[in-house]
Scaffold this motif. Structure first.
Motif, PDB file in Angstrom:
ATOM      1  N   LEU A 134      54.453  34.558  44.301  1.00 59.21           N
ATOM      2  CA  LEU A 134      53.326  33.731  43.855  1.00 59.21           C
ATOM      3  C   LEU A 134      52.102  33.934  44.754  1.00 59.21           C
ATOM      4  N   ALA A 135      52.324  34.088  46.046  1.00 57.73           N
ATOM      5  CA  ALA A 135      51.210  34.321  46.957  1.00 57.73           C
ATOM      6  C   ALA A 135      50.560  35.679  46.691  1.00 57.73           C
ATOM      7  N   ALA A 136      51.375  36.693  46.424  1.00 51.95           N
ATOM      8  CA  ALA A 136      50.834  38.025  46.131  1.00 51.95           C
ATOM      9  C   ALA A 136      50.005  38.012  44.852  1.00 51.95           C
ATOM     10  N   LEU A 137      50.486  37.293  43.840  1.00 51.30           N
ATOM     11  CA  LEU A 137      49.721  37.196  42.593  1.00 51.30           C
ATOM     12  C   LEU A 137      48.404  36.462  42.809  1.00 51.30           C
ATOM     13  N   ALA A 138      48.454  35.364  43.531  1.00 54.75           N
ATOM     14  CA  ALA A 138      47.239  34.588  43.774  1.00 54.75           C
ATOM     15  C   ALA A 138      46.195  35.426  44.500  1.00 54.75           C
ATOM     16  N   ALA A 139      46.629  36.239  45.454  1.00 57.01           N
ATOM     17  CA  ALA A 139      45.698  37.072  46.205  1.00 57.01           C
ATOM     18  C   ALA A 139      45.138  38.206  45.358  1.00 57.01           C
ATOM     19  N   ASP A 146      44.163  40.435  34.882  1.00 54.71           N
ATOM     20  CA  ASP A 146      45.216  40.581  33.879  1.00 54.71           C
ATOM     21  C   ASP A 146      46.607  40.511  34.480  1.00 54.71           C
ATOM     22  N   GLY A 147      46.678  40.375  35.815  1.00 57.15           N
ATOM     23  CA  GLY A 147      47.974  40.248  36.461  1.00 57.15           C
ATOM     24  C   GLY A 147      48.503  41.560  36.997  1.00 57.15           C
ATOM     25  N   GLU A 155      55.399  46.533  45.346  1.00 55.41           N
ATOM     26  CA  GLU A 155      54.672  47.171  46.442  1.00 55.41           C
ATOM     27  C   GLU A 155      54.148  46.142  47.437  1.00 55.41           C
ATOM     28  N   LEU A 156      53.926  44.921  46.951  1.00 57.21           N
ATOM     29  CA  LEU A 156      53.350  43.870  47.796  1.00 57.21           C
ATOM     30  C   LEU A 156      54.407  42.946  48.392  1.00 57.21           C
ATOM     31  N   HIS A 206      55.006  44.831  31.269  1.00 59.70           N
ATOM     32  CA  HIS A 206      54.085  43.699  31.191  1.00 59.70           C
ATOM     33  C   HIS A 206      53.558  43.303  32.562  1.00 59.70           C
ATOM     34  N   ARG A 207      52.337  42.865  32.557  1.00 61.00           N
ATOM     35  CA  ARG A 207      51.765  42.270  33.749  1.00 61.00           C
ATOM     36  C   ARG A 207      52.181  40.798  33.811  1.00 61.00           C
TER      37      ARG A 207
END
Length: 397
Positions: A134-139, A146-147, A155-156, A206-207
Motif C-alpha cells: 500500500l505504501a509503494a502504491l501511494a508513493a 493508472d496504478g 520491483e518496489l 492489470h494495474r
C-alpha cells in the motif's frame, strides 16, 4: 392443491434469448445494460468480458466496455460467486460483497496466513508485506495514476518476490510466489482494485490501485438480505431455474439458497420432465417466441455458464467437445436457444466454426455471418481462451 405454472424448454429458451439480449431487437446501446441484464459476467479470462458484451451490443465493439470499466466505473471487477472474478454492475457490488465475497475473503485470509506460517512467515510478516504494498502504491500514484502491475509492485516490494512452499509432502507440492497469493487476497477483500491492464483488452496484466475503504464485516442479517437481493436479480435474468442451479451459480450452501428464495418470495413452478423450478411471483406469464437468432459466444460466456443443469440448451452428447475437465464451456455457436457447435480463432485471425449438429441452411448462413462479423471485430487481436476445450483446440491450433 394449486397447479404449478409450467415452463417447458421452449419457454425457457425464449426467455434466455430475450433477457440475455440475444434475440433480434433486444441488443443494447451501452455496456452497462448488458452487464445489468446478465447480472455478472465472468472475468477470469479478460477477453470474455469484452466479447460477451460485444455479442449483445447494437453496435458491437470494445470501446464501450472499456469506458464502463475504466473511465466511468459503472461496472466493476469483483470476486464473487464460487470465488471467481466477475464484472458486475456498480450498484450490485455492495450486495455481492455482503452476500458472498466477505465470507470467501475471510476464508482465503485464513488459508493464506496458514500457508505463509508454514513457510516461516507469521501474521506480523504478512501485515508488513501488505503495508509495504500500500505504501509503494501511494508513493507511485502521483506519477502512475493508472496504478502498478504486480511485476512493478514486485520491483518496489521485495517481499512480493519471495516464494512459499505450498502443499509440502503432497503430490501437488510447489513453490508459489508471495505476490500471487497476497495480491489476489487484497483484491478479494477490496483493499486493491484492478484497473486498466498493460497491453490490449485481452491482457491479464492489470494495474492495481488502492480500493475504497473496506465496509464492516456484514452481520448475519445483512448477509441474508444481500443474498435475497442477489437471488432475486438472478431469477429475474435466469428464471425459472432449479434450486441446484442457484446453489451452483452462487456457491452458497443449500440452506442459504433456500432462505434466499423464500426471502425474495420465489414461487415453485414446474419445468420439463416434472422438475421443480423457481420464478419470481410477478414473472409467471409466458413470453413470446423471438424471431430466429444466431450467436457466437466466448468461452465462459455468462449465458452458457448460467445454469448447472444445461440439457435444455446443451445436448449431453456435445459436452465432450465443448466443456473442459473443470466444467468450463468454451466458445459456443447458438441457434434459437440451443448450442449447436463451437468456434475458435486461428493464428492467422480466421474465425472457424464447427457444427456438432446440422441446424439447417438458414442457421448455417446466419452463423457464417456471425463468424465474419466476429472476425471484423477482432481485427488484429488474437483470442485464445484460458480454459481450452477439445473443439476449440481442434479448430484453433
Amino acid at each position: 392443491m394449486a397447479v404449478r405454472p409450467l415452463f417447458d424448454d421452449d419457454q425457457r429458451r425464449a426467455r434466455l434469448a430475450r433477457r440475455h439480449r440475444l434475440a433480434p431487437g433486444t441488443a443494447a446501446d451501452r455496456a452497462e445494460q448488458v452487464v445489468d441484464d446478465l447480472v455478472a459476467v465472468h472475468a477470469t479470462d479478460p477477453a470474455t468480458v469484452f466479447l460477451a458484451v460485444a455479442a449483445r451490443l447494437a453496435a458491437p465493439g470494445i470501446a464501450d466496455t472499456e469506458r464502463a470499466l475504466y473511465a466511468d466505473g459503472t461496472v466493476l471487477r469483483r470476486h464473487g460467486m464460487r470465488k471467481t472474478l466477475f464484472v458486475v454492475p456498480a450498484d450490485l457490488a455492495p450486495a455481492l460483497y455482503a452476500s458472498t465475497t466477505a465470507k470467501a475473503a475471510a476464508a482465503e485470509r485464513t488459508r493464506l496466513l496458514r500457508d505463509f506460517a508454514a513457510s516461516g512467515r507469521d501474521a506480523a510478516w504478512t501485515a508488513g508485506a501488505q503495508d509495504a504494498v500500500l505504501a509503494a502504491l501511494a508513493a507511485a500514484l502521483p506519477d502512475s495514476p493508472d496504478g502498478l502491475t504486480g511485476s512493478q509492485l514486485g520491483e518496489l516490494v521485495p517481499q512480493l518476490r519471495e516464494t512459499i512452499d505450498y502443499g509440502v509432502g503432497t503430490s501437488y507440492q510447489a513453490a508459489q510466489p508471495v505476490s500471487m497469493r497476497l495480491l489476489r487476497l487484497l483484491g478479494m477483500e477490496g483493499t486493491l482494485v484492478r484497473r486498466r491492464p498493460l497491453g490490449g483488452w485481452t491482457s491479464s496484466r492489470h494495474r492495481w490501485v488502492p480500493g475504497p475503504p473496506l465496509p464492516a464485516a456484514p452481520s448475519a442479517a445483512e448477509r441474508a438480505a444481500a443474498q435475497a437481493e442477489l437471488a432475486g436479480r438472478w431469477l429475474a435474468s435466469h428464471g425459472p431455474a432449479t434450486e441446484d442451479d442457484l446453489v451452483w451459480w452462487t456457491g452458497w450452501g443449500v440452506r442459504e439458497v433456500r432462505a434466499a428464495l423464500a426471502a425474495c418470495a420465489a414461487v415453485e413452478v414446474e419445468l420439463s420432465g416434472g422438475t421443480t423450478g423457481f420464478a419470481l411471483p410477478d414473472d409467471l406469464a409466458p413470453v413470446a417466441d423471438p424471431a430466429p437468432w444466431a450467436a457466437l459466444l466466448p468461452a465462459l460466456d455468462p449465458t452458457a455458464m448460467g445454469w448447472k443443469h444445461r440439457d435444455w440448451y446443451l445436448s449431453p452428447e456435445h459436452r465432450p467437445d465443448l466443456v473442459d475437465r473443470s466444467g468450463n464451456l468454451g466458445p459456443t455457436a447458438w441457434w434459437n436457444g440451443r448450442i449447436v457447435g463451437g468456434w475458435a480463432q486461428r493464428p492467422d485471425g480466421e474465425v472457424r466454426l464447427e457444427l456438432l449438429t446440422d441446424p439447417g441452411p438458414e442457421a448455417r448462413t446466419a452463423l457464417a455471418a456471425e463468424a465474419a462479423a466476429l472476425r471484423t471485430l477482432l481485427a488484429d487481436t488474437r483470442v485464445t481462451p484460458r480454459f481450452r476445450t477439445p473443439l476449440e483446440r481442434r479448430l484453433g491450433d
